[in-house]
Design a protein around this motif. Structure first.
Motif, PDB file in Angstrom:
ATOM      1  N   VAL A  66       0.888  -1.241   0.004  1.00 20.43           N
ATOM      2  CA  VAL A  66       0.133  -0.062  -0.154  1.00 20.43           C
ATOM      3  C   VAL A  66       0.933   1.371   0.031  1.00 20.43           C
ATOM      4  CG1 VAL A  66      -1.884   1.224   1.194  1.00 20.43           C
ATOM      5  CG2 VAL A  66      -2.030  -1.248   1.362  1.00 20.43           C
ATOM      6  N   GLY A  67       0.552   2.093  -1.053  1.00 20.16           N
ATOM      7  CA  GLY A  67       1.416   3.462  -1.261  1.00 20.16           C
ATOM      8  C   GLY A  67       1.813   3.453  -2.478  1.00 20.16           C
ATOM      9  N   LEU A  68       2.854   4.633  -2.650  1.00 16.80           N
ATOM     10  CA  LEU A  68       2.921   4.892  -3.984  1.00 16.80           C
ATOM     11  C   LEU A  68       3.564   3.728  -4.791  1.00 16.80           C
ATOM     12  CD1 LEU A  68       4.476   8.452  -3.749  1.00 16.80           C
ATOM     13  CD2 LEU A  68       2.359   7.728  -4.044  1.00 16.80           C
ATOM     14  N   GLY A  69       3.297   3.566  -6.066  1.00 18.42           N
ATOM     15  CA  GLY A  69       3.886   2.508  -6.793  1.00 18.42           C
ATOM     16  C   GLY A  69       5.059   3.061  -7.714  1.00 18.42           C
ATOM     17  N   LEU A  70       5.997   1.969  -8.116  1.00 23.45           N
ATOM     18  CA  LEU A  70       7.245   2.470  -8.567  1.00 23.45           C
ATOM     19  C   LEU A  70       7.067   3.415  -9.904  1.00 23.45           C
ATOM     20  CD1 LEU A  70       8.973  -0.947  -8.970  1.00 23.45           C
ATOM     21  CD2 LEU A  70       9.194   0.631  -7.125  1.00 23.45           C
ATOM     22  N   ASP A  71       5.937   3.374 -10.604  1.00 23.36           N
ATOM     23  CA  ASP A  71       5.874   4.464 -11.739  1.00 23.36           C
ATOM     24  C   ASP A  71       5.457   5.648 -10.965  1.00 23.36           C
ATOM     25  OD1 ASP A  71       6.056   2.740 -13.632  1.00 23.36           O
ATOM     26  OD2 ASP A  71       4.097   2.320 -13.899  1.00 23.36           O
ATOM     27  N   ASP A  72       5.011   5.901 -10.045  1.00 23.98           N
ATOM     28  CA  ASP A  72       4.839   7.209  -9.159  1.00 23.98           C
ATOM     29  C   ASP A  72       6.256   7.696  -8.678  1.00 23.98           C
ATOM     30  OD1 ASP A  72       1.840   7.244  -9.293  1.00 23.98           O
ATOM     31  OD2 ASP A  72       1.756   5.590  -7.148  1.00 23.98           O
ATOM     32  N   VAL A  73       6.772   6.763  -8.284  1.00 24.20           N
ATOM     33  CA  VAL A  73       8.392   7.085  -7.974  1.00 24.20           C
ATOM     34  C   VAL A  73       9.098   7.683  -9.251  1.00 24.20           C
ATOM     35  CG1 VAL A  73      10.615   6.556  -6.878  1.00 24.20           C
ATOM     36  CG2 VAL A  73       8.469   5.574  -6.131  1.00 24.20           C
ATOM     37  N   ARG A  74       8.765   7.004 -10.223  1.00 27.71           N
ATOM     38  CA  ARG A  74       9.544   7.476 -11.436  1.00 27.71           C
ATOM     39  C   ARG A  74       9.167   8.740 -11.914  1.00 27.71           C
ATOM     40  NH1 ARG A  74       8.855   1.991 -12.735  1.00 27.71           N
ATOM     41  NH2 ARG A  74      10.652   0.675 -12.783  1.00 27.71           N
ATOM     42  N   ASN A  84       8.256  14.695  -9.038  1.00 25.35           N
ATOM     43  CA  ASN A  84       8.934  15.905  -9.725  1.00 25.35           C
ATOM     44  C   ASN A  84      10.200  15.915  -9.164  1.00 25.35           C
ATOM     45  OD1 ASN A  84       6.477  17.215 -10.537  1.00 25.35           O
ATOM     46  ND2 ASN A  84       5.915  17.525  -8.143  1.00 25.35           N
ATOM     47  N   CYS A  85      10.588  15.343  -8.091  1.00 25.34           N
ATOM     48  CA  CYS A  85      12.197  15.149  -7.647  1.00 25.34           C
ATOM     49  C   CYS A  85      12.104  13.949  -6.682  1.00 25.34           C
ATOM     50  CB  CYS A  85      12.641  16.369  -7.011  1.00 25.34           C
ATOM     51  SG  CYS A  85      14.264  16.340  -6.326  1.00 25.34           S
ATOM     52  N   ALA A  86      12.787  12.836  -7.125  1.00 24.60           N
ATOM     53  CA  ALA A  86      12.761  11.608  -6.260  1.00 24.60           C
ATOM     54  C   ALA A  86      14.166  11.492  -5.606  1.00 24.60           C
ATOM     55  CB  ALA A  86      12.460  10.413  -7.128  1.00 24.60           C
ATOM     56  N   ILE A  87      14.183  11.974  -4.211  1.00 20.82           N
ATOM     57  CA  ILE A  87      15.259  11.754  -3.569  1.00 20.82           C
ATOM     58  C   ILE A  87      15.698  10.406  -2.608  1.00 20.82           C
ATOM     59  CG2 ILE A  87      17.045  13.029  -1.766  1.00 20.82           C
ATOM     60  CD1 ILE A  87      14.772  15.580  -2.421  1.00 20.82           C
ATOM     61  N   SER A 136      16.832   1.090 -12.456  1.00 21.15           N
ATOM     62  CA  SER A 136      15.274   1.257 -12.837  1.00 21.15           C
ATOM     63  C   SER A 136      14.819   2.754 -12.961  1.00 21.15           C
ATOM     64  CB  SER A 136      14.679   0.406 -11.653  1.00 21.15           C
ATOM     65  OG  SER A 136      14.695  -0.903 -11.827  1.00 21.15           O
ATOM     66  N   GLY A 137      15.557   3.639 -12.935  1.00 19.32           N
ATOM     67  CA  GLY A 137      15.111   5.105 -13.050  1.00 19.32           C
ATOM     68  C   GLY A 137      14.396   5.576 -11.771  1.00 19.32           C
ATOM     69  N   LEU A 138      14.626   4.886 -10.421  1.00 20.70           N
ATOM     70  CA  LEU A 138      13.920   5.215  -9.623  1.00 20.70           C
ATOM     71  C   LEU A 138      14.365   6.484  -8.698  1.00 20.70           C
ATOM     72  CD1 LEU A 138      12.957   1.616  -8.403  1.00 20.70           C
ATOM     73  CD2 LEU A 138      11.457   3.422  -9.352  1.00 20.70           C
ATOM     74  N   CYS A 139      15.104   7.239  -8.917  1.00 24.30           N
ATOM     75  CA  CYS A 139      15.685   8.426  -8.145  1.00 24.30           C
ATOM     76  C   CYS A 139      16.279   9.302  -9.287  1.00 24.30           C
ATOM     77  CB  CYS A 139      16.617   7.998  -6.962  1.00 24.30           C
ATOM     78  SG  CYS A 139      18.348   7.405  -7.560  1.00 24.30           S
ATOM     79  N   SER A 140      16.130  10.804  -9.026  1.00 21.19           N
ATOM     80  CA  SER A 140      16.638  11.903  -9.870  1.00 21.19           C
ATOM     81  C   SER A 140      18.004  12.374  -8.876  1.00 21.19           C
ATOM     82  CB  SER A 140      15.619  12.835 -10.360  1.00 21.19           C
ATOM     83  OG  SER A 140      14.682  13.281  -9.331  1.00 21.19           O
TER      84      SER A 140
END
Length: 323
Positions: free
Chosen positions: A264-272, A275-278, A296-300
């Motif tokens: 339950v929570g944000l999904g991986l696509d939400d993370v990708r 606006n800014c994933a830290i 996987s491009g899961l953080c900027s």
């Protein structure tokens, strides 16, 4: 009457430097006072830096550009990468927590809404954030934090602590991180308050989360969100760690779709798409998970330390050589 002694060259440099850097006076103003040309004032300022009277240090995290940071940004397409020296005490994440807190404070001007996950690292980040690091911040819990056992988690405390030190408010998600049945998750997703909290997290200016390592010491296991039987299944599936309770393999794929369907929570696509994933992570046990998240491009933005960054780059180089 004796004429006043002319100032020495060093005294002149010091006077010019203090007038310019400490008092904020212009070079023209200083030149008029001392009967010097603007060019001469500028030359004295340059000389003051050359001899060490003036030392200029850029402290904003985004201004850091060490070779290791440049390599990480180039290799993984990161917006920013903050790499700090390794810990003074093995196993400690105080250095990473301090770096993450510094990054938040330095970027407080544009972060008005912050979605956060939970875990030991983020608990330390919340603890070292200074009071008044920002104002009117809205902190939103990005994934479930209630465990399925009697053992408490730190999820709500982390969100409220960050909000309190930032003179703001917290929006909590008081639901389990991983539920026992997919029907339960579907029912929770039909609840208006869950939808509202997660939509707020998706739209936040920034998303802050740690990368968890898989194993018996995982915060998800210790809190009871993952049972010992589920941990064995995750190990068999090749899980190396988690992002917001989504367990991944070393190549960045979902390790156990069955367990993931109950998260339950944000999904991986939400993370990708944030606006800014830290992402905040360091340590030998986190290296596979850091690389999986990067692939996987899961953080900027990645905040890590030198040993971790070097190990991740070394693994990437080996993989490239084997291709």
């Amino acid at each position: 009457m004796a004429r006043p002694t002319e100032p020495s060259h060093t005294q002149l440099m010091l006077h010019v430097a203090q007038s310019y850097y400490e008092q904020g006076r212009t070079q023209e103003d200083i030149g008029r006072e001392l009967h010097l040309t603007r060019w001469k004032v500028g030359r004295l300022l340059d000389e003051a830096r050359e001899v060490g009277i003036v030392q200029i240090k850029i402290v904003h995290p985004q201004a850091r550009r060490t070779p290791l940071e440049v390599s990480m940004r180039s290799e993984f397409g990161l917006r920013e990468c903050i790499v700090v020296p390794g810990p003074e005490n093995p196993g400690s994440d105080d250095h990473i927590a301090a770096a993450a807190a510094g990054y938040l404070k330095a970027n407080a001007g544009w972060i008005t809404t912050l979605a956060v996950s939970w875990g030991n690292t983020l608990q330390h980040v919340a603890a070292v954030l200074p009071a008044g690091w920002t104002s009117n911040i809205e902190v939103i819990q990005a994934n479930g934090g209630v465990s399925r056992s009697v053992r408490p988690t730190t999820a709500a405390n982390i969100a409220t602590s960050i909000a309190h030190s930032g003179n703001g408010r917290a929006t909590l998600l008081p639901v389990p991180a991983i539920v026992e049945r997919i029907e339960t998750r579907d029912a929770l997703y039909a609840e208006g308050f869950v939808v509202d909290v997660l939509n707020g997290a998706r739209q936040a200016d920034a998303l802050l989360f740690s990368l968890g390592a898989s194993g018996p010491t995982s915060v998800l296991v210790e809190s009871g969100a993952v049972t010992p039987a589920e941990l064995r299944e995750l190990d068999a599936a090749g899980a190396c760690g988690d992002v917001l309770a989504h367990f991944l393999t070393t190549d960045g794929q979902i390790a156990h779709p069955g367990i993931d369907s109950r998260t339950v929570g944000l999904g991986l696509d939400d993370v990708r798409n944030a606006n800014c994933a830290i992402a905040v992570a360091a340590g030998p046990a986190k290296v596979p998970m850091v690389r999986a998240a990067l692939r996987s491009g899961l953080c900027s933005v990645l905040i890590t330390d030198e040993p971790t960054a070097m190990a991740v780059l070394e693994q990437a180089a080996k993989a490239g050589g084997m291709a």
